[in-house]
Design a protein around this motif. Structure first.
Motif, mmCIF file in Angstrom:
data_model
loop_
_atom_site.group_PDB
_atom_site.id
_atom_site.type_symbol
_atom_site.label_atom_id
_atom_site.label_comp_id
_atom_site.label_asym_id
_atom_site.label_seq_id
_atom_site.Cartn_x
_atom_site.Cartn_y
_atom_site.Cartn_z
ATOM 1 N N GLU A 141 0.824 -1.214 0.000
ATOM 2 C CA GLU A 141 0.000 0.000 0.000
ATOM 3 C C GLU A 141 0.854 1.259 0.000
ATOM 4 O OE1 GLU A 141 -3.340 2.572 0.241
ATOM 5 O OE2 GLU A 141 -2.905 0.602 -0.630
ATOM 6 N N MET A 142 1.952 1.248 0.751
ATOM 7 C CA MET A 142 2.814 2.431 0.801
ATOM 8 C C MET A 142 3.527 2.648 -0.525
ATOM 9 S SD MET A 142 2.334 3.916 3.635
ATOM 10 C CE MET A 142 3.707 5.072 3.714
ATOM 11 N N LEU A 143 3.903 1.564 -1.210
ATOM 12 C CA LEU A 143 4.520 1.699 -2.543
ATOM 13 C C LEU A 143 3.501 2.241 -3.534
ATOM 14 C CD1 LEU A 143 6.902 1.272 -4.455
ATOM 15 C CD2 LEU A 143 6.106 -1.089 -4.785
ATOM 16 N N ARG A 144 2.262 1.739 -3.442
ATOM 17 C CA ARG A 144 1.214 2.244 -4.332
ATOM 18 C C ARG A 144 0.999 3.740 -4.139
ATOM 19 N NH1 ARG A 144 -3.750 3.879 -4.559
ATOM 20 N NH2 ARG A 144 -4.006 3.809 -2.294
ATOM 21 N N LYS A 145 0.920 4.155 -2.871
ATOM 22 C CA LYS A 145 0.708 5.569 -2.580
ATOM 23 C C LYS A 145 1.891 6.408 -3.057
ATOM 24 C CE LYS A 145 -2.443 5.241 1.373
ATOM 25 N NZ LYS A 145 -2.623 5.547 2.813
ATOM 26 N N ASN A 157 3.881 5.712 -5.622
ATOM 27 C CA ASN A 157 3.774 5.805 -7.085
ATOM 28 C C ASN A 157 2.676 6.779 -7.489
ATOM 29 O OD1 ASN A 157 5.848 4.024 -7.644
ATOM 30 N ND2 ASN A 157 4.498 2.215 -7.627
ATOM 31 N N GLU A 158 1.586 6.749 -6.717
ATOM 32 C CA GLU A 158 0.482 7.662 -7.002
ATOM 33 C C GLU A 158 0.933 9.116 -6.839
ATOM 34 O OE1 GLU A 158 -4.063 7.111 -5.866
ATOM 35 O OE2 GLU A 158 -2.946 7.996 -4.189
ATOM 36 N N SER A 159 1.774 9.352 -5.833
ATOM 37 C CA SER A 159 2.256 10.718 -5.591
ATOM 38 C C SER A 159 3.229 11.199 -6.671
ATOM 39 C CB SER A 159 2.929 10.803 -4.212
ATOM 40 O OG SER A 159 4.156 10.102 -4.205
ATOM 41 N N LYS A 160 3.804 10.247 -7.433
ATOM 42 C CA LYS A 160 4.787 10.602 -8.474
ATOM 43 C C LYS A 160 4.205 10.527 -9.881
ATOM 44 C CE LYS A 160 7.802 11.263 -5.312
ATOM 45 N NZ LYS A 160 8.120 12.667 -4.945
ATOM 46 N N GLU A 161 2.899 10.337 -9.990
ATOM 47 C CA GLU A 161 2.269 10.253 -11.312
ATOM 48 C C GLU A 161 2.474 11.540 -12.110
ATOM 49 O OE1 GLU A 161 -1.790 9.238 -10.759
ATOM 50 O OE2 GLU A 161 -1.391 7.118 -10.299
ATOM 51 N N GLU A 162 2.406 12.666 -11.412
ATOM 52 C CA GLU A 162 2.559 13.958 -12.096
ATOM 53 C C GLU A 162 3.964 14.112 -12.667
ATOM 54 O OE1 GLU A 162 2.128 18.622 -10.912
ATOM 55 O OE2 GLU A 162 0.736 17.201 -9.962
ATOM 56 N N VAL A 163 4.967 13.627 -11.921
ATOM 57 C CA VAL A 163 6.363 13.668 -12.399
ATOM 58 C C VAL A 163 6.491 12.853 -13.678
ATOM 59 C CG1 VAL A 163 8.738 12.992 -11.878
ATOM 60 C CG2 VAL A 163 7.312 14.039 -10.103
ATOM 61 N N ALA A 164 5.899 11.631 -13.663
ATOM 62 C CA ALA A 164 5.988 10.753 -14.828
ATOM 63 C C ALA A 164 5.271 11.378 -16.033
ATOM 64 C CB ALA A 164 5.386 9.393 -14.497
ATOM 65 N N GLU A 165 4.110 11.987 -15.762
ATOM 66 C CA GLU A 165 3.364 12.636 -16.857
ATOM 67 C C GLU A 165 4.168 13.767 -17.479
ATOM 68 O OE1 GLU A 165 -0.351 13.891 -15.311
ATOM 69 O OE2 GLU A 165 -1.085 11.856 -14.901
ATOM 70 N N THR A 166 4.823 14.553 -16.653
ATOM 71 C CA THR A 166 5.637 15.675 -17.151
ATOM 72 C C THR A 166 6.789 15.176 -18.020
ATOM 73 O OG1 THR A 166 5.094 16.990 -15.197
ATOM 74 C CG2 THR A 166 7.048 17.645 -16.462
ATOM 75 N N LEU A 167 7.481 14.123 -17.550
ATOM 76 C CA LEU A 167 8.600 13.543 -18.322
ATOM 77 C C LEU A 167 8.107 12.956 -19.634
ATOM 78 C CD1 LEU A 167 10.658 11.814 -15.460
ATOM 79 C CD2 LEU A 167 11.217 13.936 -16.676
ATOM 80 N N HIS A 213 -1.480 3.308 -20.563
ATOM 81 C CA HIS A 213 -0.905 2.156 -19.884
ATOM 82 C C HIS A 213 -0.612 2.493 -18.411
ATOM 83 C CE1 HIS A 213 1.324 -1.555 -19.391
ATOM 84 N NE2 HIS A 213 2.353 -0.871 -18.889
ATOM 85 N N ALA A 214 -0.076 3.671 -18.168
ATOM 86 C CA ALA A 214 0.239 4.106 -16.798
ATOM 87 C C ALA A 214 -1.047 4.237 -15.976
ATOM 88 C CB ALA A 214 0.986 5.432 -16.818
ATOM 89 N N LYS A 215 -2.069 4.783 -16.621
ATOM 90 C CA LYS A 215 -3.345 4.950 -15.930
ATOM 91 C C LYS A 215 -3.958 3.591 -15.568
ATOM 92 C CE LYS A 215 -5.838 8.357 -17.359
ATOM 93 N NZ LYS A 215 -6.743 9.194 -18.185
ATOM 94 N N ALA A 216 -3.845 2.641 -16.534
ATOM 95 C CA ALA A 216 -4.385 1.293 -16.297
ATOM 96 C C ALA A 216 -3.636 0.610 -15.153
ATOM 97 C CB ALA A 216 -4.279 0.462 -17.574
ATOM 98 N N GLU A 217 -2.306 0.783 -15.142
ATOM 99 C CA GLU A 217 -1.501 0.199 -14.047
ATOM 100 C C GLU A 217 -1.910 0.773 -12.691
ATOM 101 O OE1 GLU A 217 2.651 0.666 -14.756
ATOM 102 O OE2 GLU A 217 2.825 -1.305 -15.696
ATOM 103 N N ALA A 218 -2.113 2.092 -12.654
ATOM 104 C CA ALA A 218 -2.513 2.754 -11.410
ATOM 105 C C ALA A 218 -3.884 2.275 -10.957
ATOM 106 C CB ALA A 218 -2.524 4.261 -11.602
#
Length: 587
Positions: free
Chosen positions: A457-461, A463-473, A491-496
């Motif tokens: 759960e902590m890893l999921r959270k 990754n969720e907090s870094k979604e914006e970083v990944a989107e920007t890159l 694909h990223a959205k589906a994984e999330a």
């Protein structure tokens, strides 16, 4: 421990100030330290009849309880001497010596009545000591026994009848022993030798007639027969010449009348052998701390102007003991959980398995130390507290896992975040390079032990907090076409979404595990308490059967003696007892 109790001398348990009976705190502290069951032997009688000498003999001492050598009464109130039982190391002997009744210097003898009543209520063996034979004068001096129903209530119900059924008292009352001092008659009846017990039963025979004189004659005898179905008598020759009596406590056995010495030996042997543990109605065994509670409850009632109530005393004792049993169980649970658990646990099952073990031990402690939890008040309290403690441990386990994972994530992913800030991935192909390094670090995180059940759960959270970083890159990566970027974003959205779904399922699974465990806990507690109450019911039934058997013996005696009315009244009591057995109310 009770075996370690050492009292070189008696202490005052209840002081008679003349106006009020006052309990002695030092004596209560001594009682509270006695964990073993207590055999309580109390003695009452007119002043200057040698009660204290008998009690010193039971204590195995020459001196202890005060012996007076003049007409002045020495013992005031009730004095107590506790010691290991001479014949049963599992019990503690508690001797209670009372001040002499009807001391002419006291004036108001109301406290005599209360001291007599308290001696009956507190003891498992009650000794009445008198001088000479059992004649009408001796019976008149035992008038206190006729006042017991005026001084003591058996039931707490406000609509109880003025006259309690004697069966209610018999369940609480002790063995009755009448000791006759300076007894000089030959034990014979109709030319045949009889025992002291035969002499007592003969003296308790009733007279026929309805006139006031006959009623006065019969009243104390009927009371003794009704309230004390198990009774015993001892006769004692004069111990020595009258002049020697002044120094009785300093005389050795060889200086005493040998017949008296033998009679004392028979008396002490009987008391040690046949005096049982103090037991309350329902088979409740009394230890020192419970005896302390009874003393306080009865004294509070007397001093507040109420009547001591046996049922209320047991209910008060049950409240105190059951509350303490709950606390004892919870303390054990917390101590064992804190000692054995290594937080954070990797799974919830690991925590629940330990909880089951500690909870089972705690429940057993409560069941052992509680009694008469008729309305299940304390059972429910224990269940609620154990449930709350489990929730607290689950939360603590979760919080510790979350904190450890948070620190680990910061340590592992910190360098990656620094590279993002420095623009390391702001170049063609930077997006997939970022993802590659991120997956490598995720693998390292997953392989690190000791994270606890919040690891996923902590890893999921994170990754969720870094979604914006990944989107920007992704948007900045010039090596990718718009279509590529769209596919990567989907694909990223589906994984999330998949990760969130798995997290929800995992959370639901943990919740179901927790609820299942709580239900099992409630069922196990209910099962153990049901078994406990069934055991209490069996004890109560056995006690009722014992009382009924004694009552039937007395009823048959009355029938043989030709007292039809009294026999019918006793038979009616027996019938009521037998009817009430079907409902089996403990009190």
């Amino acid at each position: 421990m009770a075996s370690e109790i050492y009292m070189p001398d008696p202490v005052c348990l209840i002081e008679n100030s003349g106006e009020q009976l006052v309990v002695n705190q030092e004596a209560l502290e001594i009682l509270s330290a006695i964990e073993k069951p207590v055999v309580v032997v109390a003695i009452v009688g007119l002043y200057r009849t040698g009660k204290s000498y008998l009690m010193n003999k039971l204590a195995g001492k020459q001196k202890g309880f005060s012996l007076g050598s003049t007409v002045q009464s020495h013992t005031k109130g009730i004095w107590m001497w506790c010691m290991p039982h001479p014949q049963n190391p599992e019990h503690t002997l508690v001797l209670l010596d009372t001040e002499g009744l009807e001391d002419v210097k006291k004036g108001d003898n109301q406290n005599d009545c209360w001291i007599f009543a308290l001696a009956v209520l507190l003891s498992s063996t009650f000794i009445y000591n008198s001088i000479g034979t059992i004649n009408q004068q001796a019976m008149d001096q035992l008038h206190y026994v006729t006042k017991l129903t005026d001084l003591i209530k058996s039931k707490s119900s406000p609509n109880q009848s003025d006259e309690d059924d004697s069966a209610n008292f018999v369940g609480f009352f002790p063995i009755f022993v009448w000791t006759l001092r300076d007894f000089s008659l030959d034990l014979e009846e109709d030319g045949k030798s009889i025992t002291p017990d035969d002499y007592l039963e003969s003296s308790l025979a009733l007279r026929k007639g309805n006139d006031e004189k006959t009623k006065r004659f019969n009243e104390p005898r009927l009371c003794i027969r009704k309230f004390f179905p198990k009774r015993k008598c001892f006769t004692f020759d004069r111990p020595a010449d009258r002049k020697q009596l002044r120094k009785l406590e300093f005389m050795g056995e060889e200086e005493l009348n040998q017949e008296f010495v033998e009679e004392i030996e028979q008396f002490t042997s009987y008391i040690f052998r046949d005096s049982g543990v103090k037991t309350l109605s329902g088979g409740i065994i009394v230890n020192g701390n419970r005896l302390k509670s009874l003393v306080e409850t009865y004294l509070n009632a007397i001093n507040s102007g109420s009547l001591p109530c046996m049922e209320s005393a047991v209910m008060t004792l049950a409240q105190i003991e059951n509350s303490a049993a709950v606390q004892k169980a919870i303390t054990h649970y917390e101590e064992q959980m804190n000692q054995k658990i290594q937080m954070p646990t990797e799974t919830l099952q690991e925590l629940l398995a330990l909880h089951r073990t500690c909870e089972s031990e705690a429940t057993a402690i409560f069941v052992t130390n509680s009694f008469m939890d008729v309305d299940k008040k304390f059972q429910k309290e224990l269940g609620t507290l154990l449930e709350g403690k489990l929730d607290a441990f689950v939360k603590k386990n979760t919080d510790m896992s979350s904190a450890r994972c948070s620190d680990l994530l910061e340590g592992i992913f910190g360098p990656l975040e620094e590279e993002v800030k420095q623009g390391t991935f702001h170049k063609p192909g930077g997006y997939y390079l970022y993802l590659q390094k991120k997956r490598e670090l995720e693998k390292k995180y997953k392989q690190t032990p000791g994270k606890g059940l919040q690891a996923k759960e902590m890893l999921r959270k994170y990754n969720e907090s870094k979604e914006e970083v990944a989107e920007t890159l992704l948007k900045m990566d010039q090596s990718l076409t718009e279509k590529d970027k769209q596919i990567a974003a989907e694909h990223a959205k589906a994984e999330a979404a998949e990760a969130a779904k798995r997290a929800q399922e995992e959370m639901q699974k943990k919740y179901e595990q927790l609820m299942e465990q709580k239900e099992k806990s409630n069922q196990e507690l209910m099962k153990q308490m049901t078994e406990k109450m069934e055991q209490e019911r069996r004890v109560f039934m056995a006690e009722q059967e014992r009382i009924i058997a004694l009552k039937m013996q007395e009823q048959e005696r009355l029938l043989r003696e030709g007292f039809m009315a009294e026999s019918r009244m006793l038979r009616e009591e027996i019938r009521k007892m037998q009817e009430s057995q079907s409902s089996c109310t403990i009190l």
